[in-house]
Scaffold this motif. Sequence first.
Motif, mmCIF file in Angstrom:
data_model
loop_
_atom_site.group_PDB
_atom_site.id
_atom_site.type_symbol
_atom_site.label_atom_id
_atom_site.label_comp_id
_atom_site.label_asym_id
_atom_site.label_seq_id
_atom_site.Cartn_x
_atom_site.Cartn_y
_atom_site.Cartn_z
ATOM 1 N N LEU A 96 0.824 -1.212 0.000
ATOM 2 C CA LEU A 96 0.000 0.000 0.000
ATOM 3 C C LEU A 96 0.858 1.262 0.000
ATOM 4 C CD1 LEU A 96 -2.949 -0.740 2.454
ATOM 5 C CD2 LEU A 96 -3.126 -0.153 0.045
ATOM 6 N N ASN A 97 1.764 1.349 0.936
ATOM 7 C CA ASN A 97 2.513 2.582 1.130
ATOM 8 C C ASN A 97 3.548 2.813 0.032
ATOM 9 O OD1 ASN A 97 3.403 4.924 2.350
ATOM 10 N ND2 ASN A 97 4.712 3.876 3.813
ATOM 11 N N LEU A 98 4.458 1.861 -0.150
ATOM 12 C CA LEU A 98 5.549 2.060 -1.100
ATOM 13 C C LEU A 98 5.072 2.040 -2.548
ATOM 14 C CD1 LEU A 98 8.434 -0.024 0.515
ATOM 15 C CD2 LEU A 98 7.810 2.367 0.852
ATOM 16 N N LEU A 99 4.115 1.174 -2.870
ATOM 17 C CA LEU A 99 3.671 1.086 -4.267
ATOM 18 C C LEU A 99 2.882 2.317 -4.682
ATOM 19 C CD1 LEU A 99 4.144 -0.998 -6.429
ATOM 20 C CD2 LEU A 99 1.908 -1.976 -5.946
ATOM 21 N N SER A 100 2.082 2.867 -3.771
ATOM 22 C CA SER A 100 1.364 4.098 -4.101
ATOM 23 C C SER A 100 2.343 5.248 -4.318
ATOM 24 C CB SER A 100 0.366 4.438 -2.992
ATOM 25 O OG SER A 100 1.041 4.681 -1.760
ATOM 26 N N GLN A 101 3.390 5.323 -3.500
ATOM 27 C CA GLN A 101 4.414 6.355 -3.700
ATOM 28 C C GLN A 101 5.142 6.164 -5.023
ATOM 29 O OE1 GLN A 101 7.058 7.023 -0.368
ATOM 30 N NE2 GLN A 101 5.506 6.401 1.100
ATOM 31 N N TYR A 102 5.432 4.919 -5.374
ATOM 32 C CA TYR A 102 6.181 4.646 -6.603
ATOM 33 C C TYR A 102 5.400 5.084 -7.845
ATOM 34 C CZ TYR A 102 8.209 1.958 -10.423
ATOM 35 O OH TYR A 102 8.757 1.588 -11.623
ATOM 36 N N PHE A 103 4.148 4.666 -7.942
ATOM 37 C CA PHE A 103 3.360 5.026 -9.118
ATOM 38 C C PHE A 103 2.990 6.508 -9.112
ATOM 39 C CE2 PHE A 103 2.583 0.443 -9.721
ATOM 40 C CZ PHE A 103 2.804 0.375 -11.083
ATOM 41 N N GLY A 104 2.803 7.085 -7.928
ATOM 42 C CA GLY A 104 2.560 8.517 -7.873
ATOM 43 C C GLY A 104 3.746 9.314 -8.371
ATOM 44 N N HIS A 105 4.957 8.861 -8.013
ATOM 45 C CA HIS A 105 6.167 9.528 -8.502
ATOM 46 C C HIS A 105 6.329 9.324 -10.007
ATOM 47 C CE1 HIS A 105 10.279 10.985 -8.668
ATOM 48 N NE2 HIS A 105 10.639 9.850 -9.244
ATOM 49 N N LEU A 106 6.042 8.139 -10.501
ATOM 50 C CA LEU A 106 6.143 7.883 -11.943
ATOM 51 C C LEU A 106 5.206 8.796 -12.729
ATOM 52 C CD1 LEU A 106 6.420 4.042 -12.592
ATOM 53 C CD2 LEU A 106 8.151 5.801 -12.944
ATOM 54 N N ARG A 107 4.003 8.943 -12.234
ATOM 55 C CA ARG A 107 3.044 9.775 -12.957
ATOM 56 C C ARG A 107 3.462 11.235 -12.934
ATOM 57 N NH1 ARG A 107 -3.437 10.567 -11.691
ATOM 58 N NH2 ARG A 107 -3.821 11.970 -13.442
ATOM 59 N N ALA A 108 3.959 11.717 -11.801
ATOM 60 C CA ALA A 108 4.330 13.128 -11.701
ATOM 61 C C ALA A 108 5.595 13.451 -12.479
ATOM 62 C CB ALA A 108 4.507 13.511 -10.228
ATOM 63 N N SER A 109 6.543 12.525 -12.541
ATOM 64 C CA SER A 109 7.827 12.785 -13.200
ATOM 65 C C SER A 109 7.834 12.436 -14.674
ATOM 66 C CB SER A 109 8.940 12.005 -12.487
ATOM 67 O OG SER A 109 8.702 10.604 -12.582
ATOM 68 N N GLY A 110 6.735 11.895 -15.188
ATOM 69 C CA GLY A 110 6.705 11.495 -16.592
ATOM 70 C C GLY A 110 7.308 10.134 -16.858
ATOM 71 N N GLY A 111 7.563 9.370 -15.809
ATOM 72 C CA GLY A 111 8.145 8.048 -15.988
ATOM 73 C C GLY A 111 7.230 7.068 -16.683
ATOM 74 N N LEU A 112 5.924 7.337 -16.642
ATOM 75 C CA LEU A 112 4.988 6.458 -17.347
ATOM 76 C C LEU A 112 5.187 6.524 -18.857
ATOM 77 C CD1 LEU A 112 1.657 6.983 -15.353
ATOM 78 C CD2 LEU A 112 3.269 5.090 -15.193
ATOM 79 N N ASP A 113 5.745 7.645 -19.358
ATOM 80 C CA ASP A 113 5.998 7.750 -20.796
ATOM 81 C C ASP A 113 7.009 6.702 -21.248
ATOM 82 O OD1 ASP A 113 4.286 9.887 -20.773
ATOM 83 O OD2 ASP A 113 5.877 11.385 -20.628
ATOM 84 N N HIS A 114 7.961 6.393 -20.383
ATOM 85 C CA HIS A 114 8.946 5.366 -20.736
ATOM 86 C C HIS A 114 8.270 4.008 -20.900
ATOM 87 C CE1 HIS A 114 12.418 2.722 -20.580
ATOM 88 N NE2 HIS A 114 11.919 2.150 -19.494
#
Length: 273
Positions: A96-114
Amino acid sequence: MSVVPAEVLPGGSRAVPETASGPAELGPRARLWPSLAAVYRAQLSRARVARIPLLFVATFQSVGIAVMMRGVVEGGAEAQSVVAGSSVLVVAYVALNLLSQYFGHLRASGGLDHYATLPVPPAAVVLGAAAAYASFTVPGTLVTAVFGCVLFGLPLTNLWVLLAVIPLAGAALAGLGAACGLLAPRPELATLLGQLGMSAALLLGVLPAGRMPEVIRLARDLLPSTYGVEAYARTFGPHPDWALVLVDLGVCAGVGVISLAVATRAYRRAAVR
């Protein structure tokens, strides 16, 4: 000097090739399971160094809660609930805690584009990341369970049940954590949602249900990790009811399928924006 067209020469070929009669064939679509395995290995190698200290914190936290509850609970069904709840809490902290932070960071930093440019299905990205994070919970969960059983004098006979509880409860909680990270508009909100979910797993999963008000019990029944806690707690008795254990594990599996499907849909929406 005379010039002779190439097409009139024996064995000659045209200087310009003929146009293809149809469109070029595309390569085969990436299959789910090979893509899932590739994402899982990549996530596992990437997070191995960064997540081990956090996993130590999760294990130390769960062991500390078991020690604290030892001064309140002496034995019986309440002790079984405390040991099972503190063990599953390690899974909740990571999923819950770490995975939500990970995907939240990916979305904010544009990492999902990769990930969007890779030839892998969206489900493979979500499932691979969730499986990698859930893998880190296995040592901490086992250590907490063994320590809790020794602390409260509970049997270690059915410790193997955790091999089913960890992936099923982890899938349900990881799906919720990924969905929170992908649906939250800001990474700070994703972190907040993950923290709230972990706090709910702590308060509703570790504390004995018999001491809770009726309204809190209803909220406890809505939390997926509760059924993982109940499945493990039922195995401490001399004659466990394995039918109820399978029912609890089935609830975790059903919630896991639904939550991971929601997370996959949220990933598709976030990746195309």
